[in-house]
Design a protein around this motif. Sequence first.
Motif, PDB file in Angstrom:
ATOM      1  N   MET A  50       0.828  -1.210   0.000  1.00 18.26           N
ATOM      2  CA  MET A  50       0.000   0.000   0.000  1.00 18.26           C
ATOM      3  C   MET A  50       0.860   1.258   0.000  1.00 18.26           C
ATOM      4  SD  MET A  50      -3.072  -0.959   2.659  1.00 18.26           S
ATOM      5  CE  MET A  50      -3.803   0.671   2.407  1.00 18.26           C
ATOM      6  N   SER A  51       0.405   2.293  -0.730  1.00 16.39           N
ATOM      7  CA  SER A  51       1.076   3.592  -0.686  1.00 16.39           C
ATOM      8  C   SER A  51       0.793   4.251   0.656  1.00 16.39           C
ATOM      9  CB  SER A  51       0.577   4.483  -1.827  1.00 16.39           C
ATOM     10  OG  SER A  51       0.939   3.953  -3.088  1.00 16.39           O
ATOM     11  N   VAL A  52       1.685   5.125   1.067  1.00 19.07           N
ATOM     12  CA  VAL A  52       1.610   5.762   2.386  1.00 19.07           C
ATOM     13  C   VAL A  52       1.153   7.203   2.233  1.00 19.07           C
ATOM     14  CG1 VAL A  52       2.961   6.476   4.402  1.00 19.07           C
ATOM     15  CG2 VAL A  52       3.407   4.257   3.306  1.00 19.07           C
ATOM     16  N   THR A  53       0.146   7.609   3.005  1.00 21.73           N
ATOM     17  CA  THR A  53      -0.342   8.984   2.952  1.00 21.73           C
ATOM     18  C   THR A  53       0.561   9.896   3.770  1.00 21.73           C
ATOM     19  OG1 THR A  53      -1.777   8.799   4.903  1.00 21.73           O
ATOM     20  CG2 THR A  53      -2.709   8.116   2.754  1.00 21.73           C
ATOM     21  N   ARG A  54       0.405  11.183   3.544  1.00 19.14           N
ATOM     22  CA  ARG A  54       1.178  12.164   4.312  1.00 19.14           C
ATOM     23  C   ARG A  54       0.811  12.099   5.794  1.00 19.14           C
ATOM     24  NH1 ARG A  54       3.459  16.706   2.475  1.00 19.14           N
ATOM     25  NH2 ARG A  54       2.152  18.049   3.808  1.00 19.14           N
ATOM     26  N   GLY A  55      -0.443  11.848   6.082  1.00 22.70           N
ATOM     27  CA  GLY A  55      -0.849  11.711   7.479  1.00 22.70           C
ATOM     28  C   GLY A  55      -0.192  10.517   8.140  1.00 22.70           C
ATOM     29  N   GLU A  56      -0.165   9.382   7.437  1.00 26.13           N
ATOM     30  CA  GLU A  56       0.475   8.183   7.969  1.00 26.13           C
ATOM     31  C   GLU A  56       1.967   8.408   8.172  1.00 26.13           C
ATOM     32  OE1 GLU A  56      -2.085   4.459   6.134  1.00 26.13           O
ATOM     33  OE2 GLU A  56      -0.757   5.581   4.797  1.00 26.13           O
ATOM     34  N   THR A  70       4.205  11.769  23.609  1.00 25.74           N
ATOM     35  CA  THR A  70       3.264  12.878  23.782  1.00 25.74           C
ATOM     36  C   THR A  70       2.094  12.804  22.808  1.00 25.74           C
ATOM     37  OG1 THR A  70       4.406  14.353  22.216  1.00 25.74           O
ATOM     38  CG2 THR A  70       5.196  14.333  24.495  1.00 25.74           C
ATOM     39  N   VAL A  71       2.095  11.811  21.926  1.00 29.16           N
ATOM     40  CA  VAL A  71       1.045  11.716  20.919  1.00 29.16           C
ATOM     41  C   VAL A  71      -0.244  11.221  21.560  1.00 29.16           C
ATOM     42  CG1 VAL A  71       0.325  10.605  18.777  1.00 29.16           C
ATOM     43  CG2 VAL A  71       2.694  11.276  19.090  1.00 29.16           C
ATOM     44  N   SER A  72      -1.339  11.870  21.219  1.00 28.78           N
ATOM     45  CA  SER A  72      -2.650  11.455  21.710  1.00 28.78           C
ATOM     46  C   SER A  72      -3.562  11.174  20.525  1.00 28.78           C
ATOM     47  CB  SER A  72      -3.269  12.545  22.592  1.00 28.78           C
ATOM     48  OG  SER A  72      -3.444  13.738  21.852  1.00 28.78           O
ATOM     49  N   GLY A  73      -4.725  10.623  20.809  1.00 25.35           N
ATOM     50  CA  GLY A  73      -5.666  10.293  19.756  1.00 25.35           C
ATOM     51  C   GLY A  73      -6.223  11.496  19.034  1.00 25.35           C
ATOM     52  N   THR A  74      -6.269  12.637  19.726  1.00 24.70           N
ATOM     53  CA  THR A  74      -6.758  13.874  19.118  1.00 24.70           C
ATOM     54  C   THR A  74      -5.801  15.008  19.456  1.00 24.70           C
ATOM     55  OG1 THR A  74      -8.101  14.396  21.062  1.00 24.70           O
ATOM     56  CG2 THR A  74      -9.169  13.166  19.281  1.00 24.70           C
ATOM     57  N   PRO A  84      -9.005  18.144  10.900  1.00 25.31           N
ATOM     58  CA  PRO A  84      -9.779  18.425  12.108  1.00 25.31           C
ATOM     59  C   PRO A  84      -9.109  17.830  13.343  1.00 25.31           C
ATOM     60  CG  PRO A  84     -10.843  16.724  10.794  1.00 25.31           C
ATOM     61  CD  PRO A  84      -9.734  17.276   9.957  1.00 25.31           C
ATOM     62  N   ARG A  85      -9.463  18.336  14.494  1.00 26.77           N
ATOM     63  CA  ARG A  85      -8.821  17.900  15.732  1.00 26.77           C
ATOM     64  C   ARG A  85      -9.009  16.414  16.005  1.00 26.77           C
ATOM     65  NH1 ARG A  85     -10.667  21.655  20.537  1.00 26.77           N
ATOM     66  NH2 ARG A  85     -12.690  21.274  19.560  1.00 26.77           N
ATOM     67  N   ASP A  86     -10.110  15.825  15.521  1.00 26.95           N
ATOM     68  CA  ASP A  86     -10.361  14.418  15.794  1.00 26.95           C
ATOM     69  C   ASP A  86      -9.804  13.495  14.702  1.00 26.95           C
ATOM     70  OD1 ASP A  86     -12.108  15.154  13.811  1.00 26.95           O
ATOM     71  OD2 ASP A  86     -13.899  14.294  14.745  1.00 26.95           O
ATOM     72  N   ASN A  87      -9.049  14.050  13.753  1.00 28.80           N
ATOM     73  CA  ASN A  87      -8.390  13.211  12.755  1.00 28.80           C
ATOM     74  C   ASN A  87      -7.398  12.301  13.476  1.00 28.80           C
ATOM     75  OD1 ASN A  87      -5.982  12.623  10.867  1.00 28.80           O
ATOM     76  ND2 ASN A  87      -7.524  13.380   9.431  1.00 28.80           N
ATOM     77  N   GLU A  88      -7.315  11.017  13.071  1.00 29.31           N
ATOM     78  CA  GLU A  88      -6.462  10.069  13.787  1.00 29.31           C
ATOM     79  C   GLU A  88      -4.986  10.461  13.762  1.00 29.31           C
ATOM     80  OE1 GLU A  88      -5.972   6.140  12.061  1.00 29.31           O
ATOM     81  OE2 GLU A  88      -6.831   6.855  10.159  1.00 29.31           O
ATOM     82  N   TYR A  89      -4.598  11.286  12.797  1.00 29.87           N
ATOM     83  CA  TYR A  89      -3.195  11.703  12.719  1.00 29.87           C
ATOM     84  C   TYR A  89      -2.996  13.166  13.115  1.00 29.87           C
ATOM     85  CZ  TYR A  89      -2.928   7.411   9.946  1.00 29.87           C
ATOM     86  OH  TYR A  89      -3.008   6.107   9.528  1.00 29.87           O
ATOM     87  N   ALA A  90      -4.038  13.794  13.656  1.00 31.23           N
ATOM     88  CA  ALA A  90      -3.974  15.231  13.943  1.00 31.23           C
ATOM     89  C   ALA A  90      -2.811  15.600  14.856  1.00 31.23           C
ATOM     90  CB  ALA A  90      -5.297  15.698  14.548  1.00 31.23           C
ATOM     91  N   SER A  91      -2.643  14.841  15.937  1.00 33.85           N
ATOM     92  CA  SER A  91      -1.578  15.150  16.882  1.00 33.85           C
ATOM     93  C   SER A  91      -0.205  14.973  16.243  1.00 33.85           C
ATOM     94  CB  SER A  91      -1.711  14.256  18.120  1.00 33.85           C
ATOM     95  OG  SER A  91      -0.737  14.576  19.088  1.00 33.85           O
ATOM     96  N   LEU A 232      -4.983   1.302  24.281  1.00 26.91           N
ATOM     97  CA  LEU A 232      -5.088   0.205  23.325  1.00 26.91           C
ATOM     98  C   LEU A 232      -5.196   0.747  21.904  1.00 26.91           C
ATOM     99  CD1 LEU A 232      -5.290  -2.893  23.137  1.00 26.91           C
ATOM    100  CD2 LEU A 232      -7.780  -2.645  23.238  1.00 26.91           C
ATOM    101  N   SER A 233      -5.795   1.925  21.751  1.00 24.51           N
ATOM    102  CA  SER A 233      -5.958   2.525  20.419  1.00 24.51           C
ATOM    103  C   SER A 233      -4.634   2.962  19.824  1.00 24.51           C
ATOM    104  CB  SER A 233      -6.906   3.719  20.493  1.00 24.51           C
ATOM    105  OG  SER A 233      -6.418   4.700  21.404  1.00 24.51           O
ATOM    106  N   ASP A 234      -3.591   3.104  20.665  1.00 26.08           N
ATOM    107  CA  ASP A 234      -2.272   3.515  20.185  1.00 26.08           C
ATOM    108  C   ASP A 234      -1.343   2.327  19.940  1.00 26.08           C
ATOM    109  OD1 ASP A 234      -3.039   6.165  20.427  1.00 26.08           O
ATOM    110  OD2 ASP A 234      -2.229   6.373  22.447  1.00 26.08           O
ATOM    111  N   ALA A 235      -1.813   1.110  20.218  1.00 26.39           N
ATOM    112  CA  ALA A 235      -0.930  -0.048  20.237  1.00 26.39           C
ATOM    113  C   ALA A 235      -0.800  -0.720  18.876  1.00 26.39           C
ATOM    114  CB  ALA A 235      -1.441  -1.070  21.251  1.00 26.39           C
TER     115      ALA A 235
END
Length: 363
Positions: A50-56, A70-74, A84-91, A232-235
């Motif tokens: 798979m190609s990798v997005t800029r967010g990934e 220091t990375v959080s889900g939002t 947006p703040r709730d984007n999975e890669y926002a932080s 668990l969401s960060d694992a």
Amino acid sequence: MHGQRMAAALAVVMAATAVTPMISQASTNFDLRKKVVGISGIMNTGNLNMSVTRGEFASMLVNASSYRSTVSGTSNTSVFADVPRDNEYASSIRIAAEQGFMNGYLGGNFKPEEYITLQEAVKGILGLLGYQNTDFTGDQTGSRLSKYHFLELDENLNKDALELLSKEDCVNLFYNLLKTDTKAGAMFGKSLDCELTADGEINPFSMVDNSMKGPKVVTSKSRLSSYLPFKLSDANIYLDGDPVKNSSEAITTAFESTDGILVYYHTLSKTVWLYTVGNENENGRSAALGEITNVIYNSTDLMTPSAIILDDGNTYTLTSTEMQFAFSSYGDLRVGDSVNLVYTLSTDSEGNETRTVIDYIED
């Protein structure tokens, strides 16, 4: 778990995520690279085409940096109009932009869904190594690419500046990063507990040290979440040796169909290994819950047990000194005690199965 028992079990942890060895040297080398990058927690190493997005890629950069904790889900703020703040890669995007690892676009956008090019990736990688804009003169992009080649960050990568990167490319790129010296002169991977072997490759076993915790048996996803020191969401999660998403139905289904899940985790890489109790794995470790019905001693050594039998009828071989001691008359475990065994399963050419105990949890 005791330190000695942990040390004895480390090698098998790696087998849980290993793939079948390839014939060619190149494939074997990539298997090592994938294993190291996966353990480091930089990226999930599934779906390599798979190609990798800029967010990934922003997430990968931050996971490889000192900002990973220091990375959080939002994100607390929305730095870019299209993130947006709730984007999975926002932080991660916020940190990558603040640290100069990645740039946004005119108009205040980041374009997180666009795919990353080699030249964009190189800027981030050199940023992790401590290089700044002032280290490059004239054509910044060209100068960075020259440094990228000079530092041999291009090993096993054959991409032009504007070509898109796949996840396989990123495995190679980040593995090369781990081996490369920073601008200050220290090997970058030392920050992630990497050590080089005599042939100049990273030793994956040195990365899984006493910071690994476990084993523990949990009976629900909520108890699993409570047991882990990170979300668990960060694992990065492996279930019975296979990578799964942290929101996967497979995890929920596993809890519904078993008496428990055996858990090991590695804090630094935020990696979790889950093993279904009662599900035997040929390519990793397995777990069994039962009552000890017999302790078997070798006729030539009546002090050292060679195996135990559980009430499931299976015989479990004891080969390590620590496991032999634990189930001997000097240890804490006796016939009639309930125990969770952690073991490996092997089958010889004639179909004979051997179950070898590598760890246990006294029930």
